[in-house]
Every structure is written in structure tokens, then in C-alpha cells.
Design a protein around this motif. Sequence first.
Motif, short mmCIF file in Angstrom:
data_model
loop_
_atom_site.label_atom_id
_atom_site.label_comp_id
_atom_site.label_asym_id
_atom_site.label_seq_id
_atom_site.Cartn_x
_atom_site.Cartn_y
_atom_site.Cartn_z
N TYR A 185 0.85 -1.19 0.00
CA TYR A 185 0.00 0.00 0.00
C TYR A 185 0.88 1.23 0.00
O TYR A 185 1.81 1.34 0.80
CB TYR A 185 -0.91 -0.01 1.23
CG TYR A 185 -1.74 1.24 1.36
CD1 TYR A 185 -2.86 1.44 0.55
CD2 TYR A 185 -1.40 2.23 2.28
CE1 TYR A 185 -3.61 2.59 0.66
CE2 TYR A 185 -2.15 3.39 2.38
CZ TYR A 185 -3.26 3.57 1.58
OH TYR A 185 -4.00 4.71 1.68
N LEU A 224 -3.12 -7.80 20.75
CA LEU A 224 -3.14 -6.35 20.85
C LEU A 224 -4.51 -5.80 20.49
O LEU A 224 -4.93 -4.78 20.98
CB LEU A 224 -2.08 -5.78 19.92
CG LEU A 224 -1.44 -4.50 20.40
CD1 LEU A 224 -0.96 -4.63 21.82
CD2 LEU A 224 -0.28 -4.14 19.51
N SER A 225 -5.19 -6.47 19.61
CA SER A 225 -6.51 -5.98 19.22
C SER A 225 -7.37 -7.18 18.91
O SER A 225 -6.92 -8.31 18.93
CB SER A 225 -6.37 -5.11 17.98
OG SER A 225 -5.87 -5.89 16.93
N LEU A 273 -3.67 -9.50 13.29
CA LEU A 273 -2.79 -8.70 12.46
C LEU A 273 -1.34 -8.96 12.80
O LEU A 273 -1.05 -9.65 13.75
CB LEU A 273 -3.11 -7.22 12.73
CG LEU A 273 -4.31 -6.71 11.95
CD1 LEU A 273 -4.62 -5.32 12.40
CD2 LEU A 273 -4.02 -6.70 10.47
N LYS A 313 0.99 -4.52 28.38
CA LYS A 313 0.92 -3.38 29.27
C LYS A 313 0.29 -2.22 28.52
O LYS A 313 0.37 -2.16 27.29
CB LYS A 313 2.33 -2.96 29.70
CG LYS A 313 2.86 -3.75 30.85
CD LYS A 313 4.23 -3.24 31.25
CE LYS A 313 4.84 -4.16 32.27
NZ LYS A 313 6.27 -3.94 32.44
N ASN A 314 -0.28 -1.29 29.25
CA ASN A 314 -0.89 -0.14 28.60
C ASN A 314 0.09 0.58 27.70
O ASN A 314 1.25 0.78 28.04
CB ASN A 314 -1.38 0.85 29.67
CG ASN A 314 -2.76 0.47 30.13
OD1 ASN A 314 -3.47 -0.27 29.43
ND2 ASN A 314 -3.14 0.95 31.28
N GLY A 315 -0.41 1.00 26.55
CA GLY A 315 0.38 1.89 25.70
C GLY A 315 1.43 1.22 24.86
O GLY A 315 2.21 1.89 24.20
N VAL A 316 1.46 -0.10 24.85
CA VAL A 316 2.52 -0.76 24.10
C VAL A 316 2.12 -0.92 22.64
O VAL A 316 0.98 -1.21 22.33
CB VAL A 316 2.79 -2.16 24.71
CG1 VAL A 316 3.61 -3.02 23.78
CG2 VAL A 316 3.50 -1.99 26.03
N ILE A 317 3.05 -0.67 21.75
CA ILE A 317 2.85 -1.05 20.37
C ILE A 317 3.89 -2.13 20.12
O ILE A 317 5.08 -1.91 20.33
CB ILE A 317 3.11 0.10 19.38
CG1 ILE A 317 2.33 1.34 19.79
CG2 ILE A 317 2.74 -0.31 17.97
CD1 ILE A 317 2.57 2.52 18.88
N TYR A 346 7.73 -1.73 19.05
CA TYR A 346 8.29 -0.42 19.35
C TYR A 346 8.84 -0.39 20.78
O TYR A 346 9.14 0.66 21.31
CB TYR A 346 7.24 0.68 19.22
CG TYR A 346 6.79 0.94 17.81
CD1 TYR A 346 7.31 1.99 17.08
CD2 TYR A 346 5.84 0.13 17.21
CE1 TYR A 346 6.90 2.23 15.79
CE2 TYR A 346 5.42 0.36 15.92
CZ TYR A 346 5.95 1.42 15.21
OH TYR A 346 5.53 1.65 13.94
N SER A 347 8.84 -1.56 21.38
CA SER A 347 9.19 -1.60 22.79
C SER A 347 10.68 -1.38 23.02
O SER A 347 11.51 -1.73 22.20
CB SER A 347 8.78 -2.96 23.34
OG SER A 347 9.36 -3.15 24.58
N LEU A 371 -15.72 -1.83 24.49
CA LEU A 371 -14.60 -0.96 24.14
C LEU A 371 -14.37 0.09 25.21
O LEU A 371 -15.22 0.33 26.07
CB LEU A 371 -14.80 -0.32 22.76
CG LEU A 371 -15.75 0.85 22.57
CD1 LEU A 371 -15.50 1.46 21.20
CD2 LEU A 371 -17.18 0.42 22.64
N TYR A 383 -17.39 -1.59 12.72
CA TYR A 383 -16.13 -2.33 12.67
C TYR A 383 -15.23 -1.77 13.77
O TYR A 383 -14.69 -2.50 14.57
CB TYR A 383 -15.48 -2.13 11.30
CG TYR A 383 -14.20 -2.90 11.10
CD1 TYR A 383 -14.19 -4.28 11.18
CD2 TYR A 383 -13.01 -2.24 10.83
CE1 TYR A 383 -13.02 -4.99 10.99
CE2 TYR A 383 -11.85 -2.94 10.63
CZ TYR A 383 -11.85 -4.32 10.71
OH TYR A 383 -10.69 -5.01 10.52
N PHE A 384 -15.13 -0.48 13.80
CA PHE A 384 -14.57 0.16 14.99
C PHE A 384 -15.12 1.57 15.11
O PHE A 384 -15.70 2.11 14.18
CB PHE A 384 -13.05 0.11 15.01
CG PHE A 384 -12.34 0.95 13.97
CD1 PHE A 384 -12.01 0.39 12.75
CD2 PHE A 384 -11.98 2.27 14.23
CE1 PHE A 384 -11.34 1.14 11.80
CE2 PHE A 384 -11.30 3.02 13.28
CZ PHE A 384 -10.99 2.44 12.05
N ILE A 385 -14.92 2.11 16.31
CA ILE A 385 -15.45 3.44 16.59
C ILE A 385 -14.28 4.31 16.99
O ILE A 385 -13.39 3.86 17.71
CB ILE A 385 -16.51 3.32 17.70
CG1 ILE A 385 -17.83 2.94 17.06
CG2 ILE A 385 -16.63 4.60 18.50
CD1 ILE A 385 -18.94 2.75 18.00
#
Lengths: 284, 774
Positions: free
Chosen positions: B316, B523-524, B528, B579-583, B586-587, B676, B737-739
Amino acid sequence: MKCISKIAFLGLLLTGCSTFDESDFNEPPKVVVDGYIEEGNYPIVYLTYSSGYFEPVDSASLQELVLTTAKVEISDGEESEILTLFRNSEVYPPFYYRGTDIRGEAGKTYHIEVTSGEGVYQSSTTIPKHVPLDSVWLETDPENDQLAKLWISFSDDSDEENFYRNFVRVRNESEKFFPAYQSTIIDRVFNGQQYEYPVLQQPDDFLELGDEILFQRGDTINVKFCTLDRESFEFWRALEQELYLVGNPFGSSGNDIPGNVSGNLPVLGIWTGYGMDQRTIIFK
Amino acid sequence: MPKLLAISLVLFLAVTAALAQNRVELTILGENQIPLEAATIVGEHGGFWITNSEGQVQINGKRGLIVKVSHVGYFDLTDTLDFDQDALALQLIRNVNQLQEVVIDYQQDQILQNPTDQVVFSLNSISEVPLLMGVADPIKFVQLHTGVSTGTEGNNGYFVRGGGIDQNAITLDRMELYNPNHLLGFFSMFNPRAIDRATFIKSGYPAEYGGRLSSVLDIRTADPDLVKFSGGAGIGLLAVDAYLNTPIIENKLGIQAAYRRSYLDLITQSFFESDSRIRQSTDYKFSDFIGKIYWQPNEKNNISLTFFTGMDKSHYQSSRTFSNDLNWKTMNLGFSWIHQFNSNSLLETYSNLGAYNQRFSANISSYEMHLNSSISNWKTGLIYAKSLPSQDLVFGLEWNQRWFIPNEVDVLTGRAEFVLQESSTMPTGEWAIFGDDWIQINEQFKIGIGLRLSGFLQFGPFTRYAQDQNSEIKDSVVYNSAQIVESYWGWEPRLRLSYLLNPENSLKLSYDRNYQYIHLSPLSSVSLPSDLWIPSTSVVRPQLSDQLAITWSQITKRYLENFSLALFGKKMQNQMEWKNGVIAGYSDSPNLDDDLIFGRGYAYGLELKASKEKEKFSWNVNYTLSKTMRVFEELNDGLPFPAKYDRTHDLNLTLKTELGNWVFAGMFKLASGTTLTLPKSKYLIGERVVSQYTQRNALRMPIYHRVDLSATLHPKNHPRSKWVFSIYNLYNRDNPYFIYFDVQGSVTDYSLDINLNQVSLFPILPSVSYEVHF
């Protein structure tokens, strides 16, 4: 059998509907501290209130959102100073508290105390020694010679863990410094090495980056290269991730940002000390 | 545990001695009364027989034993054996065209597999359920069942009785698969042409199944026809496919191959300018292939080799400065040898290899990031099955060696390359030994006892870093190659009880304990590349579940109408969250598992099923009422919160009717929204709006509902072809699908405006597909 499915169906209609209630998005306002002290400069502190998520931010609501009557006191352990309220309509909020005496010095720890009504809020931060930029240069885009990327290079100290944050200002466009895109850096992968890093401007949309992250011919660019302590670094990194994640269904959104301000009433925000080196480059 | 063993031993001995034996010689006949060799006969509690070259087989069992007879090219036949004569012949009906198709309804199979929660279905039975883009997908079919909820719209990830996506084992001919999905998970890689049947289990697991907490989807490829050449091709909106099936040596050796590929990219990438928007946003392709060689050297042995591969590749590019790539690929090769000692005992030996890789790349200006994750594995095992009169015994063992590269991240800044995450391979091994006995105590009462002992080993090379409070690395422990870093093991007892109250009503009870040694970091709710498979380590402990389920079933009018009500409760330990905020990727943490936190989960619910089957008309209702909770010390102040995919209500209704050459089918789905977390208030830092959130998962998405229809035409003059017309989302419901919150304007202009936006994925989607068989 028919009866059971009918009952199940009715049950669904009665309890399954869910709409969002505006009251889910309101809570009592909290004081928000957004303050920093840079090496060589006076401390600057913005004080605001948090507001309901759907509440608008406009001129009418300004009075409810900006805290202009607080007492803000800074001390470096030896001296202390009460900051003065100034007005600057170029930024939001248009009021800020600034010192006129104490200037930031590397290695010193600065305490802040904000008093507003019954609330007393404190924090402290240390200014790490700054790391000088070895060089700053522009690299013209191979496809469009009107655009360029800004590069910086610096030598990391191998003895300690270092945290960096950079800001840019395009002098001909604005008087304000903005944090660069992905402004926070940690030296874990380049500890003790000389590191080259591209500095990009904040994009309009975090999910779709365009040419606006590059610089244009004619720009006079100021770059501020700062060092900061771990607590502040964690805050700014979390904040940038959060800005990136809001609206992104694939990230773990829903995270509160770990501020470093505490008090006798609920409070949010950050008090950061920056070690700083600054350069200017013109894209001729 | 010794107690349980003792009880099972006593029961086993008592039962073996007490039961009388019935025997019948069964002959399976095909077209023109020709005996059918290699017809398979499956008994109601797992007994399995294969006919010899005379089409004959000896069957021992209890009076009233229900069996299902299958043979390639014929419709399955279900019958009851009364053992009142010594020999019996059963005639199968040739599957010449789809017109007279007698769909083997999955409810019938369910009764056969009584009394566990097993559902066996053939791909035929789902081909007329309206499905997304007209693709018959076994996973989409599973999503219609009670106790199974879906994550986001269209996604193939499913959640069984409160478990996560990774808690569902999906295997193809015993090969372990990690992400067998196309198009970001909108449908599976299983080409229905090559699939014979699938078994779905969510409780009452026989001991041979293990390794995952919540469900098993055991998919089997069809055996190639050893007598006749056949093939076919089809075209739909998304993909084209073709399959071939041919004997090499008649009655001995045959091969089968099925290939499928998307074709949109072929059109857009060749006919549009390279900088056109259409070309840039449709650079997506997927393909899959299933091949099988089947060799039957004699009546006692059959050997097969299955090859499976599936891949997705997307690129993409939104502007000169931003592009990303997403690829994943799975490749598997499996060998199986079934040796029949006699008509009631067999040994299956299997061994397979797998490699799964996913790669995500993002290119922002000259800053490039690559995230790789891969798993290779080698799995081998032995299963011995013996049918005694009134008992079915299964014993076996399995070894599964995996090599994980969970998260390899490298960054290229144009001048230099940096490796952010170490890329060392993590070798692991998982083993299991099991025994299962399915015993008929008397006319009314059956008991299944299974015991599985499983374990896990993490091997070196591995380095564990120790950190101080400021996350600074203080020390590291280095493990050498082949050194054991961590090991776990545990007992998994299984119990299934079935009691026939009267010929129409039965009560079933099951208890299962399962261990799971590999984990998907969730993660979600969408599968993915940000979701990574990781093995158990000294920090990530094996997941453990205990489940109790009770079912009352009623079957009337010889299986044409049935109703069941089930209650279940499930406890899960060592559940994982970031943990909160993790991508992911990127850790800054030195150990892979530093950013994970652990807690427990529990789920309970009620499931109702009702269905009726008439000659030309059938319907089926599945309803689930359930609650799924999570408790994590670090989240939500340690208070229980609903899991992301907790849906209180979930209703699926399907209808089917035949009119002349047409088969019409409809599906209605109605479900509570998933949960959510949304911002409840905002504040400003550096002119940026920052959110403060509600309690975790405290809000719910709007209700989900949708109707799909399909019409299948079997043309009279071309009986071997089929047209399928379908409409997905008939009344164009905007299901969320998501908000997200859209922030417009800026605070500096005093014009900040925040709106709640909903993204819906699939509007009304008509589709048509055509297929032809020869």
C-alpha cells in the motif's frame, strides 16, 4: 421450540441495544499542568482544566478551561520564585506563567508547586547535561528539489542511558517550536555511538503521512536537540504513541499517560527539564 | 490424580468384563450393486472401520449403534445397526449431480458424536449457507455455532466460550496452523474443493486433542478417487480456483490438487498507470494450494502425503513518503500412515513439517521499519485405536518441536541499519502422552475417561536480561544451545458422561482440563501482524483452563427435529495482555516478555439450539447468553472487567428451502456489540488533545445484526455446474467495525470539534459465482 426462539429474540431486543450516553463522557474537571524549564531559559507553565470529551473548545469556553488565578512557585533548592502570568494569543491557552529570575542549569533539580483554591500540586525534574549536535544538514529529495529532509548527527554517551527529544521551528512560518514527528529517542540501540537521525515535521494526520513532513526551499529551520530524564521521556513517548493510536483500531488504545505531577486533589500533566543544544539551517 | 486413575481402572475392568458382544458383517454397495472398497464407517463414539476389496467389514458393537458410511463419489449414509442378523448390506447413492443433493446435516453428525460437544460437518453441508462473497468457508460456518462469538465483522478470528483467538487449535490433516486466513482474516485458506470434513469441539475433548484451551477445528482433506478422474473449476468475485483428482495406479495410488488465486491485482496492476490511486490501493494478492498423494498398497495400509501452502501479499502506497507492506505465508507438508491390524484396531503414524512467516514493513520517508515473526515446527505422533465391544480405546503420544522467531525488528534510517529486537531463534518442544476410553456401561449410560499428560521445554540459546527499577540492564543469564531454559508439565483429566433419560431425551456432562504452551499476544480483536506468537518462558507461564459443561438434548421424529440446552462454566489462568500503551515492535524492553502482564479469566453461559429438517425445508436456531470476564492486577484497579469480545447475546438463525432447481437459503445474525474503552474526558498538552479513558471495556459497540441470502441454481441441462447468487448484508446495516473520535479544527483557532465516528466494513454486497465439475 418456536416459543423459545421468540423469547430469545425479545430478550435481545430489550437488553441488547446500546447507545452511548453523553454522561459517560463527563467527569469533574481536573487541573492540568504543562510546564518545562530549558537549559538557559526561564521556566514556562501552562495551567488548564480537563473537560468532558464532547465539550467544545472555543472562545466561549475559554474561561472554564484556563486557570489564570493560581500561584506557581519554582525552586532549585537554593532560590525560589513565584511565576508571573503572561498573555500570548499566538498559542493555546493564551495565558502562561513565566519566571523572570531563575534560568535552567544542567545538573540542577527544579521543584514546582501550584496552588489553586484548595488544591496544592507538586512535581520536580532534573535537567540532564546537554549533548551537542555534531552536525546538521539537509538532503534534497531525489524526486522533488523543492523539498528536503533534515538530518542531525550526535555522539551518544556510553556511560549512561540517554533520552532525547527534538523540536523544530520554521522561522518564516511560525514563532513556535513544534515537537518533531516521533520526537522521542532512546539510545538503547546506539549506546556510545555516533548516531544520525532524520528530523521530520509533525504530519497533519498520523495515519497518513504526506510531503508536509519535509522542509521546503526557502525555509529557515531552527532545530532544538534536547536531553531529558526518564520520567519525562516516558510521558512524552506515551503521549506521542497515544496521539498515534487514537482512532487506530490496531493499537492498544485506552491508555492513560503517566504524568509526574501529584497533589492533594486529582491532577494531570508533566513538568520537564530539558538540556538543550540549538542550530539553525537555511534551505537555500 | 491417583484417585482418578484408580477409578478409571476399576471402571474399565468392570465394564470390559460385563459387556456382551454383537457382531455383524457389513457390505457396502455402490452403483450397480458393486462392492465399495475403502468406504469408511464411523461409529457413534469414535469407532472407525474401512471396507476391504470386497466392500466388507466386521463390526462389533452394541445393539442400536449408529454409524455413518462415507465413500468418495457417494453421499454419506447414516444407519442404525441392530445386530439381529449376521450380515447386512448397505447401499450408497452416487453423488452424480448436486440436484438431488441430500445435505448431510451437521445436526445428525452431532448426534452421532454423542455425547460430547463435537460437531462434524462436511463442506457440502455448508455450501448452501449464505456466506461472505459466496465462499464456503469452514471457519465462517463454525462462527454460526452456539458458544462461538466473532471479533470484528468479517474476521475469521473466533472466540469460543470466553477464550481468545489463540485458544482455538486449527489443524489440517494434523498439521498445526497459526494464521490460515486470507485478506486480513476475512476468509480462510481452506479451499472447500479439497476438504472432506471438519470436526469442531468446544468441550468433552477426547484425550488425543490438546494444546489449546478453547476449541479444536480438525480439518481433513478428501482422499483422491482411486478409480475415476474428476476435476472442476470455479470463478467468484474474489478468486478463481481449479481442482483435479486422478488415479495414477487404479485402486492403489491417486493424487489430488486444488489451487485458488485472487485476480483483482492481475487486472489493476496491469491496466492502470503506476501512480493511479486504484493501482496503489489494490496491490493485494492471495493464493492457496492443497495437494495430496494417497497410496493404498493393500487393504490394511493407507499412506498419504499432504502439501498445503497459502500466502497473502499486499503493498500500500499512499504518497511518496509513506508505504507499507504486509505479507504472510504458511507452508506445510504432512505424512500419515494408517495401518489396520484388523477390523477393529488400527495404528496411525504421522509426521509433519510447517513454516509460518509474517512480515510487516513501513516506510516513512527514508525511515524504514521491518517487523518479522516466524514459527517453524516439526510434529510427529502415534495413535492406536481399538474398538472392543462396548468400548473404544485410544492411546497415543505426540512430540511437537517449534522454533520461534517471535519479533525481529530492524530499522533502516537511510544510512545505517539498527536491529531493535534480537532475532535469535527460540527452540521449544511440546510433548503429550494420552489414553482415552469411551465405555458403554448399559443401554442408558456411557462414560468417557481420558487422561493426557503434557509438557513443554524451552531450549537455549537464550539470554535473559535482568533489569533494575529504572529498566536499566543489570545482569544477563546466557543459556547455551540445547540447554533447557524452562520446563513445564501437567495432567489433563477429561471426563464425559452421557445418560439417556428416554429414547428422546439425554443428559450429558463433561469436565475438561487443558494446558496451552504457546500464546498469541492479543493487541486488538483483529488478527494482524501486531499479534505475535510467543512460546512459554519463565515469565509467560502455560495457560490452563478447567471447564464444566452440561447439556440436555431432545431428539424427536428420528432426528428431524432437535433441541438442546447447554450450560457451561470455564476458568482460565495465566491469560495475557500487553501493558498499557505498548505497540508491538516499538518496545524498549530487553526481554520479549517484559511488556506483558498476566491475569485470569472466567466465562459462563447458556446455549440453546433448535432445528428442524423437512424434505424441502429446514431451519436452525443457535442462541448464546454468556459473560466473559478478565481479572488483571495491573488493569482496572484489579477489578474484573469484560473481555473485549464479550457478547452478552448472540443469535444465529438459518433457513433453507428447495424449489425446483433452486435452493434458497437465508441467515440472520443478531449479537450484542463487543466492548470498548473510549475517552471520557480530554485535556491539552502542548496544544494537543489528550484523552482520559473510561474504565476498561466499560462501553459497548452498537448492536450487530445482518441478513444474508443466497440462491443456488443447478441448471437442468448442465447438472454438473452450479450458479450461486448471494447477497451479504441485505438491508445494508452499518455494523460497527470500529469506533473512533474524529478531532477537527484546532485549539489555537478556538474551534476544536470532536465527533464520534463509526467505521463499517461491509455494505450490501451482492456476489455471484459459477462452478463446474467433470
